[in-house]
Scaffold this motif. Structure first.
Motif, PDB file in Angstrom:
ATOM      1  N   ALA A 619       1.005  -1.308  -0.052  1.00  0.00           N
ATOM      2  CA  ALA A 619       0.064   0.075  -0.146  1.00  0.00           C
ATOM      3  C   ALA A 619       0.934   1.214  -0.189  1.00  0.00           C
ATOM      4  N   TYR A 620       0.461   2.319  -0.681  1.00  0.00           N
ATOM      5  CA  TYR A 620       1.205   3.564  -0.749  1.00  0.00           C
ATOM      6  C   TYR A 620       0.386   4.901  -0.929  1.00  0.00           C
ATOM      7  N   PHE A 621       0.813   5.903  -0.351  1.00  0.00           N
ATOM      8  CA  PHE A 621       0.007   7.304  -0.290  1.00  0.00           C
ATOM      9  C   PHE A 621       0.772   8.010  -1.051  1.00  0.00           C
ATOM     10  N   VAL A 622       0.256   9.084  -1.691  1.00  0.00           N
ATOM     11  CA  VAL A 622       1.016  10.088  -2.571  1.00  0.00           C
ATOM     12  C   VAL A 622       1.069  11.517  -1.837  1.00  0.00           C
ATOM     13  N   ALA A 640       6.084  17.280  -2.716  1.00  0.00           N
ATOM     14  CA  ALA A 640       4.816  16.934  -3.398  1.00  0.00           C
ATOM     15  C   ALA A 640       4.934  15.804  -4.383  1.00  0.00           C
ATOM     16  N   GLY A 641       4.363  14.831  -4.369  1.00  0.00           N
ATOM     17  CA  GLY A 641       4.394  13.583  -5.550  1.00  0.00           C
ATOM     18  C   GLY A 641       5.267  12.418  -5.029  1.00  0.00           C
ATOM     19  N   ASP A 642       5.959  12.659  -3.937  1.00  0.00           N
ATOM     20  CA  ASP A 642       6.595  11.548  -3.332  1.00  0.00           C
ATOM     21  C   ASP A 642       5.828  10.443  -2.909  1.00  0.00           C
ATOM     22  N   TRP A 643       6.139   9.180  -2.819  1.00  0.00           N
ATOM     23  CA  TRP A 643       5.149   8.236  -2.304  1.00  0.00           C
ATOM     24  C   TRP A 643       5.808   7.923  -0.765  1.00  0.00           C
ATOM     25  N   CYS A 644       4.791   7.251   0.007  1.00  0.00           N
ATOM     26  CA  CYS A 644       4.964   6.645   1.307  1.00  0.00           C
ATOM     27  C   CYS A 644       4.481   5.227   1.286  1.00  0.00           C
TER      28      CYS A 644
END
Length: 703
Positions: A619-622, A640-644
């Motif tokens: 799972a990932y968030f932007v 901004a735009g990086d993933w976690c």
């Protein structure tokens, strides 16, 4: 043809005209017609041609080579205009005929001039400039005497070597004051006239250079002589007369060592007082100078006596045993109690043995012949005397002659020949007739006839079994002869094998052709015989296609397709793949929006991103709001735009999708991601090995 006119005769082609063809000519001098050959006509006619009567147009041009010879040309007939430029070779010119008139200005260059061709007369005065002179071309001989002044030179100090100066040309005028040092003066260069009076001081005179020839007679008085200056070598023989010496003034110190010779010493004036102790050595003594009276009693020691002294010099009976060097006594001699004797003692003292009588020192005093009792008897291990009994097969005479006491008729048997005493005199190899034939009960010789095959015997007596004709090997089925020999071998046929119970078959494998269709029931299959139920990826070495693998922790079912396990069903597909779950605020780490994946995974908007779990892996968030307040990835700034991205239990990571640095710079930097040859449209899927890999198609499930 007499009725024809000449003009009516057939024409003769010029090419067919021969030199000997006759031509009719009217001879006016004889008023008759005569003949002439074509060749003679032409040759004679040219001699009758008037000068300058043949026009150039009547000649055939160009003339061939050699047509015009020298005799054909009139003197001075070939003008300049008739000669082609650059066609006259030098060899055609008469020697010494080309003058300055024929040579154009500047026509003669260096290539036309022969070496040494330009002499002095050919050069205009003052026209040889510096540029015309080759390097080193002006030699000394070319320069007039006194012509080169100093101003014409370009010499630096020290440029002119001495060898370039004319002998005797350097005078005192050319020499600077003090310029001539010792190095400029040659040996013996300064003669007497060159030295000023009183100029040679004592310091200028080398040591030991003034000889007697330089000193005037009577020039050296006592004041010129230093103390101890006159040594014996400086005094001529017989030069010092008694009148020259003040009485008692020649002391020991005035006499040089070895200066007083024997001739200077009066006869019989040297006594023992004048001779130092040990001063008279062997060289000072004349031969036979030392007589008996001159030798002190006991003065001649052993060291003074030379070797080789004759025995006649020794008084009889004066050398006692004590004077002998016992280290030179051997062979049982010794000195004891002042006497020389034999140092040997026989055990048991004097005795007689084996015919020899000896004393206490072992010296033989008498002998006698051996008797029988003196000889020891021989044994099996020792040599000794023997007796010859009559029954021993030997005989002995009174003179001691030993012989064989045996008689037999000498014959030859079984290859052995022996004489009348039974002694073998010769042998030969056994022949067949010497051997007894073998029987069932008796050992003997045998023969191998041809009918005894397969037995065979070679020319050297080697007995063997002949080949049966069967190729060597292992055969399940053989044919045996009446004598027990295998005569053939082959493979088994079905009729050769009896019916067997299954209990008789203990090894090997049955092929599928032995199994009837639908003959294997479920109860015949062992547990896990068609699949695996385990977490780790099974070993696919030698694994048949169609085997299943169930991974209970993920609910994933896979089937082996011959190369790898292929997914066929998922219990929780959302837990197994990289999926976009929403956006987040990186300044405080809270979720701002959710997708269907995020909602199904249990995330809540405004809540902080929770700690990673196995089910959240992928799972990932932007990031929509940059910052470094995300608790699950502490001390990490998000753009901004990086993933976690969740990469496992308690493990989220930043994926830098922009150009700035982050915890990772690409998906491949993640420890559980392997991207190989990525293509547009591919996604990441969790593999059986636990690694995420890029794939083009996801099989089965709900997305």
């Amino acid at each position: 043809m007499a009725d024809l006119q000449i003009t009516q005769l057939p024409e003769l082609a010029s090419a067919n005209l021969q030199a000997t063809d006759p031509i009719a000519v009217a001879d006016v001098s004889a008023t008759e017609t005569k003949k002439i050959t074509a060749k003679n006509l032409v040759q004679a006619a040219f001699g009758l041609v008037d000068a300058a009567s043949i026009p150039a147009t009547a000649l055939s041009y160009p003339l061939t080579a050699g047509q015009i010879v020298t005799a054909s040309l009139a003197d001075n007939a070939v003008t300049n205009a008739k000669i082609t430029d650059a066609t006259i070779a030098g060899a055609k010119l008469v020697n010494d005929t080309i003058t300055a008139t024929q040579i154009a200005a500047n026509a003669i260059t260096s290539s036309e001039l022969a070496d040494n061709a330009v002499d002095t007369a050919a050069i205009t005065d003052l026209n040889v400039t510096t540029g015309k002179l080759a390097a080193t071309a002006v030699t000394t001989a070319k320069i007039a005497d006194s012509a080169v002044t100093f101003v014409k030179t370009n010499f630096s100090d020290g440029d002119i070597p001495g060898a370039k100066l004319t002998a005797g040309s350097v005078t005192a005028t050319q020499l600077a004051t003090n310029s001539v040092t010792a190095t400029e003066l040659a040996d013996n260069a300064v003669d007497t006239a060159a030295i000023a009076s009183t100029a040679v001081t004592g310091a200028k005179i080398a040591s030991d250079t003034i000889t007697a020839g330089h000193i005037a007679a009577n020039a050296i008085g006592s004041s010129e002589l230093a103390d101890n200056a006159v040594d014996s070598g400086a005094i001529a023989s017989n030069a010092v007369t008694t009148a020259k010496v003040t009485d008692l003034n020649i002391t020991t110190g005035k006499l040089a060592d070895n200066a007083v010779t024997a001739a200077k010493i009066a006869d019989d004036t040297i006594t023992a007082t004048q001779i130092a102790a040990n001063a008279v050595g062997s060289s000072e003594l004349a031969d036979n100078a030392v007589d008996t009276a001159a030798i002190a009693t006991s003065a001649v020691t052993d060291a003074k006596i030379a070797t080789g002294i004759a025995g006649t010099k020794v008084t009889d009976g004066t050398i006692t045993a004590a004077k002998l060097n016992t280290s030179n006594l051997d062979r049982s001699l010794n000195v004891a109690s002042g006497n020389l004797g034999i140092n040997n003692a026989v055990t048991g003292g004097a005795s007689a043995r084996n015919g020899i009588t000896y004393n206490n020192e072992g010296l033989i005093t008498s002998t006698a012949a051996l008797v029988a009792s003196d000889i020891p008897e021989a044994t099996t291990s020792a040599v000794g005397g023997v007796s010859v009994p009559a029954a021993g097969g030997l005989a002995i005479t009174a003179a001691g002659a030993l012989s064989i006491n045996n008689t037999v008729t000498g014959i030859t048997r079984s290859g052995i020949t022996f004489n009348d005493q039974g002694l073998i005199t010769s042998t030969v190899a056994l022949v067949a007739g010497d051997l007894p034939a073998a029987t069932a009960s008796t050992i003997g010789a045998v023969s191998i006839p041809g009918a005894s095959a397969p037995l065979a015997i070679s020319g050297t007596g080697v007995l063997s079994i002949s080949n049966s004709g069967v190729t060597a090997g292992t055969y399940p089925k053989v044919t045996v002869s009446a004598k027990g020999f295998i005569t053939s071998g082959t493979t088994l046929t079905a009729s050769d094998i009896p019916d067997l119970a299954t209990t008789k078959i203990t090894t090997g494998q049955f092929g599928t052709n032995f199994l009837a269709n639908d003959s294997i029931t479920m109860d015949k299959l062992a547990s896990l015989s068609t699949g695996f139920i385990q977490e780790a990826s099974p070993d696919i070495s030698n694994l048949p296609s169609g085997v299943f693998w169930l991974q209970e922790s993920t609910g994933q079912l896979r089937i082996f397709n011959g190369n790898s396990f292929f997914s066929v069903g998922f219990g929780r597909l959302a837990e197994e793949n990289l999926r976009f779950c929403g956006t987040f605020n990186a300044s405080n780490g809270t979720i701002t929006t959710l997708t269907a994946f995020g909602t199904s995974a249990g995330f809540t908007v405004t809540n902080a991103i929770p700690a990673g779990t196995t089910s959240l892996t992928g799972a990932y968030f932007v990031c929509v709001t940059p910052g470094n307040g995300t608790a699950v990835v502490p001390s990490t700034s998000f753009d901004a735009g990086d993933w976690c991205l969740c990469v496992g239990p308690d493990n989220w990571d930043r994926i830098d999708t922009l150009s700035g640095p982050g915890s990772v710079s690409s998906l491949n930097d993640l420890s559980d991601v392997t991207v190989s040859s990525p293509q547009t449209g591919q996604i990441l899927a969790l593999q059986a090995s636990g690694q995420f890999a890029n794939v083009s198609v996801l099989s089965g499930g709900t997305y």
